[in-house]
Every structure is written in structure tokens, then in C-alpha cells.
Design a protein around this motif. Structure first.
Motif, PDB file in Angstrom:
ATOM      1  N   UNK A  28      19.495 -36.287 -11.599  1.00 40.00           N
ATOM      2  CA  UNK A  28      19.003 -37.060 -12.737  1.00 40.00           C
ATOM      3  C   UNK A  28      18.290 -36.203 -13.768  1.00 40.00           C
ATOM      4  N   UNK A  29      18.056 -36.806 -14.902  1.00 39.81           N
ATOM      5  CA  UNK A  29      17.284 -36.148 -15.966  1.00 39.81           C
ATOM      6  C   UNK A  29      16.177 -37.081 -16.433  1.00 39.81           C
ATOM      7  N   UNK A  30      14.997 -36.508 -16.590  1.00 42.75           N
ATOM      8  CA  UNK A  30      13.875 -37.253 -17.151  1.00 42.75           C
ATOM      9  C   UNK A  30      13.472 -36.528 -18.425  1.00 42.75           C
ATOM     10  N   UNK A  31      13.640 -37.217 -19.550  1.00 45.00           N
ATOM     11  CA  UNK A  31      13.335 -36.586 -20.843  1.00 45.00           C
ATOM     12  C   UNK A  31      12.008 -37.114 -21.360  1.00 45.00           C
ATOM     13  N   UNK A  32      11.165 -36.183 -21.793  1.00 47.96           N
ATOM     14  CA  UNK A  32       9.817 -36.544 -22.233  1.00 47.96           C
ATOM     15  C   UNK A  32       9.627 -36.150 -23.693  1.00 47.96           C
ATOM     16  N   UNK A  33       9.066 -37.067 -24.459  1.00 48.15           N
ATOM     17  CA  UNK A  33       8.930 -36.773 -25.888  1.00 48.15           C
ATOM     18  C   UNK A  33       7.631 -35.996 -26.162  1.00 48.15           C
ATOM     19  N   UNK A  34       7.422 -35.685 -27.424  1.00 47.26           N
ATOM     20  CA  UNK A  34       6.287 -34.801 -27.743  1.00 47.26           C
ATOM     21  C   UNK A  34       4.925 -35.505 -27.685  1.00 47.26           C
ATOM     22  N   UNK A  35       4.953 -36.811 -27.384  1.00 45.59           N
ATOM     23  CA  UNK A  35       3.689 -37.526 -27.145  1.00 45.59           C
ATOM     24  C   UNK A  35       3.352 -37.576 -25.659  1.00 45.59           C
ATOM     25  N   UNK A  36       4.328 -37.179 -24.811  1.00 46.73           N
ATOM     26  CA  UNK A  36       4.127 -37.277 -23.363  1.00 46.73           C
ATOM     27  C   UNK A  36       4.642 -38.600 -22.810  1.00 46.73           C
ATOM     28  N   UNK A  37       5.537 -39.238 -23.559  1.00 42.48           N
ATOM     29  CA  UNK A  37       6.114 -40.508 -23.095  1.00 42.48           C
ATOM     30  C   UNK A  37       7.567 -40.319 -22.681  1.00 42.48           C
ATOM     31  N   UNK A  38       8.054 -41.252 -21.867  1.00 43.98           N
ATOM     32  CA  UNK A  38       9.444 -41.196 -21.406  1.00 43.98           C
ATOM     33  C   UNK A  38      10.376 -41.460 -22.599  1.00 43.98           C
ATOM     34  N   UNK A  39      11.259 -40.494 -22.849  1.00 46.62           N
ATOM     35  CA  UNK A  39      12.264 -40.688 -23.900  1.00 46.62           C
ATOM     36  C   UNK A  39      13.535 -41.261 -23.289  1.00 46.62           C
ATOM     37  N   UNK A  40      13.843 -40.828 -22.073  1.00 49.63           N
ATOM     38  CA  UNK A  40      15.027 -41.344 -21.387  1.00 49.63           C
ATOM     39  C   UNK A  40      14.992 -40.930 -19.931  1.00 49.63           C
ATOM     40  N   UNK A  41      15.676 -41.696 -19.097  1.00 54.57           N
ATOM     41  CA  UNK A  41      15.803 -41.347 -17.678  1.00 54.57           C
ATOM     42  C   UNK A  41      17.176 -41.834 -17.247  1.00 54.57           C
ATOM     43  N   UNK A  42      18.002 -40.895 -16.812  1.00 52.90           N
ATOM     44  CA  UNK A  42      19.371 -41.296 -16.463  1.00 52.90           C
ATOM     45  C   UNK A  42      20.028 -40.210 -15.612  1.00 52.90           C
ATOM     46  N   UNK A  43      21.278 -40.469 -15.254  1.00 54.95           N
ATOM     47  CA  UNK A  43      22.041 -39.466 -14.510  1.00 54.95           C
ATOM     48  C   UNK A  43      22.259 -38.237 -15.401  1.00 54.95           C
TER      49      UNK A  43
END
Ligand code: GUN
Ligand code: FE
Length: 408
Positions: A31-46
Motif C-alpha cells: 500500500x501507499x500512504x500519501x501525506x500532504x504538507x500540512x501532515x494530513x492524509x492525502x490518499x491511502x490505497x494500493x
């Protein structure tokens, strides 16, 4: 294009697990967990699905072989009891008198909290706990320092100065008026600070609080819209003594009369409550903390988790250190599986209660608890597929705060 309004700062590649509900667990083996520049979840997916959509230049941390889960939420724990674990052989009231009250009295000296608090928070983080509802001690200064150190460590906490004005050693009792004044000061200083620190008005339990103190504490939490946390119906002896002292038949109705019930009220243990009491607590949308390792350790009993579910009461898990012997939420989950029948508790529900369910119990599920886009990226990395090891890294609201792997 990524859905987030903010640019992606970094991405983690690992196995990922999070809960969308009590029996709805999502897993990505890769999986991938993408985090934005505020420290929030941008996306989470395969990985397969998300990687083509990532910006070319984004930083990818390759943690394949590890698991990423949402930071655990510990819904009930005592900071001053860090070194009071494994004192066995006694039940609650004798255990408090013999071990706990003397240990907590030492926090009159601020050096004690300066020594214990950093270790306490490091223990939470190293076990992947990124949010906790904490009881401090009766001391104003120690509680103020404990908030300061939580702030430095980057943890998300609900915490409060413990309130006691009767039935405990003299050196831990304060006049109600003093406790309420101090509580108000701490609440004004810390509630909402940096979006991560929250105040919880914290009467210890009915035995150690006069009706006047409980009523004013309840009203203060109600009027100020802060949290309210206490112990409730943990042992038969406690319930009997509380009835004698406060002359009530119904523990929950007594708390209702004292203005202690609201959606921001959090009750630990809740073992000996009847249907009428559960109905009252449910009606006010109160929350509960289930502390199975503590209940086993002090031989307090078993929380009626099935009934609590039937009453639709929000319920998270608590380590309850020091009655609970461990900061490992995984062990707390395991213990809950041992003490409850399968139709009332299973591994999925345990994982949910330790993450999203805990966030719901603390009314924070719009901000944390799983990897839905827009929530804070509080997460823990575990070094094996069963999440059984210690966290290697705990990542709190956009900041790497602890890492065993690089020895910091
Ligand atoms: N009831 C009142 N105080 C305490 C405490 O410190 N720990 C537990 N487990 N129960 C309590
Ligand atoms: Fe407790």
C-alpha cells in the motif's frame, strides 16, 4: 491529479491496515500512504493504483516488510503510575491505598513529573499510541508540566488534574474550591492548544469526591465544553461504598444529577452497571473506556461488552497503566479476546476499538482513527506482519517524533 488540496509532502510504501468500522477493516498488502504538507492524509490505497497518480518528485519511504496502522488511541491511562505496574495481590481499593496514593503523592515535587512524564510519553509512542486520555495527579504544577511535556513530544492528549476532596490520604486532598479554580486555569491554558492538547475535568471517582465537587466539576465541563473523565463501577466494593457515601440507588442517575453526563464524558471500566444505568449513559451519548488487562490484573471483573454494544455506547480500549501492566495495545486487544466470547469480541472489533473506535469515544474521529483523506496522519509503523513488535516509528500530525531504528 491527487484529490488533496495541499501538495503531497511524502509517501510511505508498506502493508497498510485501517478500520472503516467495527467489522470493516481495509488492508493493502502493498500500500501507499500519501501525506500532504500540512501532515494530513492525502490518499491511502494500493501501490498499484496510487503510484501512477503521484507527483514525479515526491519522496517515497520504502517500508516494505512493515505494517502501517493508524496510531493507537489509549482511552484511559495514568501518567503517575508508570512505575507502579505489577503490584499484584490486592484488589482496587487496597491497591490504591498501598501502592498508588503514596506514588502519586510524590508528584508534589515537580522534579517527579519532569522525570516520569518524558518516559511515560516515550512508552506510549514506542507502542504506537499517538493519542491518549490521561489522568495526571491532584497537583496543579505537575499537571501543567505534564501538558508542557506532552506538547514537546507531539502527542495528542486529553488530560486533567485529578480531583479528590475526601476519602484519600490527607496529602492528596484539596478543598473543592481550590481544585476547581486550578482546573479552570489549566483548562483555559491548555484546552485546544495546537489542536492536539485537550482538557479533561478529572474527578478520580465517586468515593474520593464530595457531591459539591462532582456537581461543580460536571457543570464546569458542561459549560466549558471540555472533556470529563472518571472511573465508574469498576468493582462491587467501590459501587457499594459509593452508594453508602452518596446515598444513591443508581450510579448513572447519580452522575446525571451531578451534571456529569454528556457526549464528552468518558467513563473507565463500567463493569457493574445494570440496563437502566446503561440506558441513561447511552441517552446522554457518553463514552466508555474498556480496560481488560487492568480488570484481569486487579481481578475487578469483566465488562459487559455485549450489552454496551446493544446500547450503542461508544467504547474505546484503555491500557490503564499502572493497574494495567502493559502499554501494548496489541496485548490489550488479545486480553479482550480472551475474556469475552467470540460473538461479543473478535480481532477486527479489537483493532477497531484500539483505533477508530477510540477516536470515536473521544469525539475525534473526524480528525484521527483511520486513513480517510483529510485526517491527521497519526500513524505507527510495526516491524512485522502481525503488528506484534514495538513501533519503529510513530508519526504524529506530520512530524516524526520517535524512531527506535535510528536510536533517537
Ligand atoms: N479508581 C480510582 N482510581 C483508580 C486508579 O488509579 N486506577 C484504577 N484502575 N481504578 C481507579
Ligand atoms: Fe484507571
Amino acid at each position: 491529479m491527487m484529490p488533496s488540496a495541499h501538495p503531497i509532502r511524502e509517501v510511505y510504501r508498506a502493508s497498510i491496515r485501517h478500520a472503516l468500522g467495527a467489522s470493516q477493516i481495509v488492508e493493502f498488502k502493498d500500500g501507499l500512504l500519501a501525506i500532504d504538507n500540512e501532515g494530513k492524509i492525502a490518499a491511502c490505497d494500493a501501490f498499484e493504483k496510487l503510484s501512477p497518480r503521484l507527483p514525479k518528485d515526491c519522496m517515497v519511504h520504502d517500508l516494505r516488510g512493515s505494517w502501517i496502522i493508524p496510531g493507537f488511541v489509549d482511552c484511559h491511562v495514568h501518567l503517575p503510575q508508570l512505575d507502579c505496574r505489577n503490584k499484584n495481590g490486592l484488589t482496587l481499593l487496597d491497591w490504591l491505598n498501598k501502592y498508588i496514593y503514596p506514588a502519586e503523592a510524590q508528584f508534589a515535587d515537580p522534579k517527579m513529573v519532569q522525570k516520569i512524564a518524558p518516559r511515560f510519553y516515550d512508552e506510549l509512542l514506542s507502542h504506537g499510541i499517538t493519542t491518549a486520555a490521561i489522568h495526571s495527579t491532584v497537583h496543579f504544577e505537575a499537571t501543567d508540566i505534564a501538558f508542557n511535556i506532552a506538547n514537546d513530544k507531539g502527542l495528542r492528549v486529553v488530560m486533567g488534574q485529578v480531583l479528590m476532596d475526601q476519602n484519600a490520604p490527607e496529602n492528596l486532598l484539596r478543598p473543592a474550591i481550590q481544585l476547581l479554580r486550578e482546573t479552570e486555569k489549566l483548562m483555559k491554558k491548555w484546552h485546544g492548544k495546537n489542536g492536539k492538547l485537550f482538557y479533561g475535568v478529572t474527578p478520580r471517582f465517586a468515593l474520593t469526591c464530595s457531591e459539591g465537587l462532582l456537581l461543580e466539576a460536571g457543570r464546569l465541563a458542561e459549560n466549558s465544553k471540555v472533556y470529563f473523565q472518571t472511573h465508574l463501577a469498576e468493582t462491587i466494593k467501590e459501587v457499594e461504598q459509593a452508594k453508602d457515601i452518596h446515598h444513591f440507588k443508581n450510579y448513572a442517575a447519580f452522575y446525571e444529577d451531578q451534571h456529569c453526563l454528556s457526549p464528552h464524558s468518558l467513563f473507565a471500566h463500567c463493569i457493574y452497571l445494570n440496563d437502566e444505568e446503561l440506558k441513561i449513559l447511552s441517552g446522554y451519548q457518553c463514552s466508555m473506556s474498556h480496560c481488560p488487562t487492568s480488570n484481569v490484573f486487579l481481578k475487578s471483573g469483566t465488562m459487559p461488552i455485549g450489552k454496551i454494544k446493544q446500547h450503542n455506547i461508544r467504547c474505546g480500549l484503555g491500557t490503564d497503566v499502572g493497574a494495567g501492566p502493559t502499554f501494548s495495545m496489541r496485548e490489550v486487544i488479545s486480553c479482550s479476546l480472551e475474556v469475552h466470547p467470540k460473538n461479543e469480541m473478535d480481532e477486527k472489533r479489537g483493532f477497531y476499538m484500539a483505533t477508530l473506535g477510540g477516536a470515536e469515544a473521544l469525539s475525534l474521529s473526524d480528525q484521527i482513527g483511520n486513513f480517510m483523506e483529510g485526517k491527521w496522519a497519526d500513524f505507527a509503523v510495526f516491524d512485522n506482519s502481525e503488528c506484534a513488535g514495538l513501533a519503529e516509528q510513530s508519526y504524529v500530525a506530520g512530524k516524526l517524533v520517535w524512531s527506535a531504528s535510528n536510536g533517537s
